[in-house]
Write an enzyme that holds these catalytic residues in place. Structure first.
Site, short mmCIF file in Angstrom:
data_model
loop_
_atom_site.label_atom_id
_atom_site.label_comp_id
_atom_site.label_asym_id
_atom_site.label_seq_id
_atom_site.Cartn_x
_atom_site.Cartn_y
_atom_site.Cartn_z
CB SER A 1 -0.88 0.04 1.26
OG SER A 1 -1.85 -0.94 1.19
CG HIS B 1 -2.91 -2.39 -3.59
ND1 HIS B 1 -1.91 -3.18 -3.10
CD2 HIS B 1 -3.48 -1.80 -2.54
CE1 HIS B 1 -1.91 -3.07 -1.78
NE2 HIS B 1 -2.85 -2.25 -1.42
CG HIS C 1 -4.61 -7.40 0.02
ND1 HIS C 1 -4.71 -6.53 -1.05
CD2 HIS C 1 -3.60 -6.95 0.79
CE1 HIS C 1 -3.78 -5.60 -0.92
NE2 HIS C 1 -3.10 -5.82 0.18
CE1 TYR D 1 -8.46 -5.98 1.13
CE2 TYR D 1 -6.66 -6.50 2.60
CZ TYR D 1 -7.20 -5.71 1.60
OH TYR D 1 -6.48 -4.68 1.08
CD GLU D 2 -7.99 -7.52 -3.35
OE1 GLU D 2 -8.44 -7.38 -4.49
OE2 GLU D 2 -6.77 -7.39 -3.08
CB ALA E 1 1.06 -0.32 4.73
CG MET F 1 -5.13 -6.17 6.88
SD MET F 1 -6.56 -5.23 6.35
CE MET F 1 -6.76 -4.11 7.75
CB SER F 2 -0.40 -8.11 2.60
OG SER F 2 0.68 -7.38 3.13
CG ASN G 1 -1.33 2.19 11.77
OD1 ASN G 1 -1.18 1.85 10.61
ND2 ASN G 1 -1.76 1.38 12.71
CG HIS H 1 -7.02 2.05 1.96
ND1 HIS H 1 -5.96 1.19 2.16
CD2 HIS H 1 -7.05 2.31 0.63
CE1 HIS H 1 -5.38 0.94 1.00
NE2 HIS H 1 -6.01 1.61 0.06
N1 HPA Z 1 -3.53 -3.16 11.05
C1 HPA Z 1 -3.68 -3.93 9.94
N2 HPA Z 1 -3.23 -3.56 8.76
C2 HPA Z 1 -2.58 -2.39 8.67
C3 HPA Z 1 -2.39 -1.56 9.78
C4 HPA Z 1 -2.91 -1.97 11.04
O1 HPA Z 1 -2.78 -1.29 12.08
N3 HPA Z 1 -1.70 -0.47 9.33
C5 HPA Z 1 -1.48 -0.65 8.01
N4 HPA Z 1 -2.01 -1.81 7.60
#
Ligand code: HPA
Length: 289
Positions: free
Chosen positions: A29, A60, A82, A84-85, A112, A210-211, A234, A246
């Protein structure tokens, strides 16, 4: 019917005749900018590649870029697909297998991620030392494809210790503060609850995203050497007041994007020198290149 990586690889090979990438890159990402630094030989939209799974997420781009980065012949996935898609996990084996069939020996994955450590906040990079796959999904479930690897295989040292040392040395040289830790793959698409985060902390996670684990599993199955880097966008849920979204991920991915680009380019430059040296050693031993 499962997607056929051999068909996809033939198509890509025909688009870049005579070009053999040695390193594959997966850009997560907001990190697609690194692909703009490639001296491009060929660039192909995922949508044009037959038998290739398709991505649906904003940020993406969904493109395969072949060319040279830091002088190294690379193939780069600008964007990824991903779990989750809702994709069939087995189809997620295809992209990495296509890269393997094109000739790569090393796969470098980026993503990310949220950090569990207040002193490793947005704008920092974290080298992965290991992972926890908490998705209960695995692209290798089902009949084993012996053309790529064995039914059972070890995930010890999945994140190649030599490549990791190499990344650390380059980061030191560039004065980039590179953290190191365990990545936990959360299925998503929602961000975690604070209670989940507290649970994951006890499991030993340093970062969550998530990847990444599907690609690393498929890569290790077919014998590729792997390294991975999280771009920390974050602090995890409950650790800061920032509301996760996102948009927030894409925005904060830019904070370390420049560091990641520098790190990757110098890493590839020095790796190319090392590979050349090892070829010379092979020659001295009487082997053909
Ligand atoms: N959690 C899950 N996926 C993420 C996060 C998170 O805090 N930050 C960026 N992708």
């Amino acid at each position: 019917m499962a997607l056929d990586p051999f068909v996809a690889a033939d198509f890509v090979r025909n688009a870049a005749p005579g070009f053999t990438p040695r390193v594959g890159l997966v850009l997560g990402s907001g990190l697609g900018g690194l692909a703009d630094k490639i001296d491009v030989v060929s660039s192909i939209d995922f949508t044009d590649i037959p038998e290739f799974p398709q991505s649906t997420v904003e940020g993406h781009a969904g493109r395969l870029v072949l060319g040279r980065l830091g002088g190294m012949p690379v193939v780069c996935m600008q964007g990824r697909i991903h779990l989750y898609e809702g994709i069939d996990p087995q189809d997620l084996a295809v992209p990495v297998r296509v890269l393997k069939l094109l000739g790569i020996e090393i796969l470098i994955v980026t993503n990310a991620a949220g950090s569990f450590h207040e002193d490793v906040g947005p704008g920092r990079l974290m080298l992965l030392s290991d992972h926890i796959n908490l998705t209960s999904r695995n692209p290798l479930v089902g009949e084993n494809d012996e053309r790529f690897g064995p039914r059972f295989f070890s995930m010890e040292e999945a994140y190649d210790p030599i490549l990791r040392e190499h990344f650390k040395a380059v980061a030191k040289e560039l004065e980039i503060d590179l953290a190191e830790g365990v990545y936990l793959h959360y299925l998503g698409p929602n961000f975690e609850t604070p209670a989940e985060i507290r649970a994951f902390k006890t499991l030993g996670a340093d970062a969550v995203g998530m990847s990444t684990t599907p690609e690393v599993l498929v890569a290790r199955h077919c014998g590729l050497r792997v390294a991975a880097i999280s771009n920390i966008t974050n602090l995890v849920a409950g650790l800061s007041k920032t509301k996760l979204s996102h948009e927030q991920t894409l925005e904060c991915a830019q904070l370390a994007a420049e560091d990641l680009e520098k790190l990757m380019i110098i890493f590839l430059e020095t790796l190319k020198r090392e590979l050349l040296k090892s070829h010379i050693r092979e020659d001295a031993n009487g082997n053909n290149q």
